[in-house]
Design an enzyme around this catalytic site. Structure first.
Site, PDB file in Angstrom:
ATOM      1  CE  LYS A 159      39.822  32.164  32.918  1.00 14.98           C
ATOM      2  NZ  LYS A 159      39.479  31.717  34.255  1.00 14.98           N
TER       3      LYS A 159
HETATM    4  N1  PPE Z   1      40.005  26.409  36.839  1.00 11.17           N
HETATM    5  C1  PPE Z   1      39.274  27.533  36.903  1.00 11.17           C
HETATM    6  C2  PPE Z   1      37.855  27.436  37.281  1.00 11.17           C
HETATM    7  C3  PPE Z   1      39.874  28.747  36.606  1.00 11.17           C
HETATM    8  O1  PPE Z   1      39.138  29.861  36.663  1.00 11.17           O
HETATM    9  C4  PPE Z   1      41.239  28.802  36.277  1.00 11.17           C
HETATM   10  C5  PPE Z   1      41.891  30.101  35.973  1.00 11.17           C
HETATM   11  C6  PPE Z   1      41.966  27.595  36.231  1.00 11.17           C
HETATM   12  C7  PPE Z   1      41.311  26.417  36.510  1.00 11.17           C
HETATM   13  C8  PPE Z   1      43.413  27.552  35.864  1.00 11.17           C
HETATM   14  O2  PPE Z   1      43.617  27.904  34.521  1.00 11.17           O
HETATM   15  P1  PPE Z   1      44.960  28.575  34.018  1.00 11.17           P
HETATM   16  O3  PPE Z   1      44.939  29.979  34.494  1.00 11.17           O
HETATM   17  O4  PPE Z   1      44.877  28.455  32.546  1.00 11.17           O
HETATM   18  O5  PPE Z   1      46.076  27.808  34.590  1.00 11.17           O
HETATM   19  N2  PPE Z   1      41.379  31.191  36.683  1.00 11.17           N
HETATM   20  C9  PPE Z   1      41.642  32.549  36.277  1.00 11.17           C
HETATM   21  C10 PPE Z   1      40.703  33.489  37.000  1.00 11.17           C
HETATM   22  C11 PPE Z   1      40.853  33.474  38.464  1.00 11.17           C
HETATM   23  C12 PPE Z   1      40.018  34.457  39.151  1.00 11.17           C
HETATM   24  O6  PPE Z   1      39.861  34.241  40.345  1.00 11.17           O
HETATM   25  O7  PPE Z   1      39.545  35.437  38.575  1.00 11.17           O
HETATM   26  C13 PPE Z   1      43.083  32.949  36.514  1.00 11.17           C
HETATM   27  O8  PPE Z   1      43.805  32.266  37.242  1.00 11.17           O
HETATM   28  O9  PPE Z   1      43.489  33.962  35.963  1.00 11.17           O
END
Ligand code: PPE
Length: 308
Positions: A159
């Site tokens: 990330k």
């Molecule tokens: N894919 C991506 C690309 C992603 O950024 C997130 C989280 C997820 C999947 C889902 O991951 P999880 O939060 O562990 O379920 N994205 C973070 C940032 C979003 C933003 O727009 O800034 C979040 O949801 O906090």
């Protein structure tokens, strides 16, 4: 949504005033995008603020840093405690928490090896990322013209801040075209994920999700929680390579993410998904998820980490 400041931000081991949490313009990560971050939510529970799966998020932060070769100078337990301190200090019952580790000011150039690793943790109140209406009625999704990063070109398992250029391009394209969110396909046309969320579809009663590592999607912690909930509710869950048309033909579809939470998809590229309203599987999962984050489901109590 404009940010609502809280009083303090944790920076490199100490709490500083919100307005003083600034960095030098020659901060390495600002120029080259080498940073790692997390998005975490705390929810109001009967025992005060509870951080949802805090330990798992902090572990992923360390793993992202490991992928990028960044050595975070704080252990996972140090960061867990720092996050709790930040939430406690804010006095908020519910908030979004953003830890970030990045390369600071020191040396310029693409070799980052001598740059200091800096870290901060902020929190602020943040409502439903895609809106309350979205959670209730579903969003309009558009397949982006941009492909997701190829995992051979970018370390999609991390990330990392720089990865989000791809997400931003797709998001702006979708919003300008009048949609709520974008779905990215891989360069060979498989469903990957949305700009900041994982995606699920229901087909023939089964819950399907793309195999995250091969489609360059992040292994979501919300997705992992939803899979556990789905299996416990008796649904069959499988990883499956999905094409764009699998979304058009889905009985239901929804996305998951910390910021977004669990959001039904009403349409994809203007094709109604199912009835065009949240279906029974999505609603069942939403219901248990929103109870679980508030510490109301005994089986998932361990997911909630209290700050006091
Ligand atoms: N894919 C991506 C690309 C992603 O950024 C997130 C989280 C997820 C999947 C889902 O991951 P999880 O939060 O562990 O379920 N994205 C973070 C940032 C979003 C933003 O727009 O800034 C979040 O949801 O906090």
């Amino acid at each position: 949504m404009p940010l609502t400041p809280t009083e303090k931000i944790w920076m490199d081991g100490r709490l500083v005033d919100w307005d003083d949490a600034t960095v030098h313009v020659l901060t390495h990560s600002l120029h080259y995008g080498l940073g790692v971050f997390e998005g975490i939510r705390a929810y109001q529970t009967s025992g005060g603020a509870g951080v949802f799966r805090l330990t798992a998020h902090v572990h992923r932060l360390h793993q992202s840093a490991q992928v990028l070769g960044i050595e975070i100078p704080y252990s996972e337990s140090d960061i867990v405690e720092a996050v709790k301190l930040v939430v406690r200090t804010s006095g908020l019952d519910a908030c979004y928490i953003r830890p970030i580790a990045y390369l600071g000011y020191g040396e310029m150039g693409l070799n980052p090896l001598s740059c200091p690793v800096k870290m901060s943790i902020a929190c602020w109140p943040w409502g439903a990322y895609l809106g309350d209406e979205a959670i209730k009625h579903g969003i309009r999704l558009k397949v982006a013209s941009w492909a997701r990063h190829d995992p051979r070109a970018m370390p999609t398992a991390a990330k990392a801040t720089g990865m989000y250029i791809n997400s931003s391009l797709a998001k702006v394209e979708a919003v300008r075209a009048g949609y709520d969110e974008a779905l990215l396909l891989t360069t060979d046309g498989h469903v990957s994920e949305c700009t900041g969320e994982n995606i699920f579809v229901v087909r023939r009663g089964r819950l399907l999700m793309p195999p995250t590592s091969s489609v360059g999607a992040l292994e979501g912690i919300t997705a992992d929680s939803v899979v556990t909930i789905a299996r416990d509710l008796g649904y069959e869950v499988a990883e499956s390579a999905l094409r764009r048309t699998d979304l058009y033909l889905a009985e239901e579809a929804f996305l998951t993410g910390t910021a977004a939470e669990v959001v039904p998809i009403a349409s994809v590229d203007d094709r109604r998904v199912g009835e065009g309203a949240p279906g029974p599987v999505t609603r069942a999962l939403q219901e248990v998820f929103f109870q679980a984050v508030r510490g109301e489901v005994p089986a998932y109590k361990d997911w909630v980490e209290h700050v006091t």
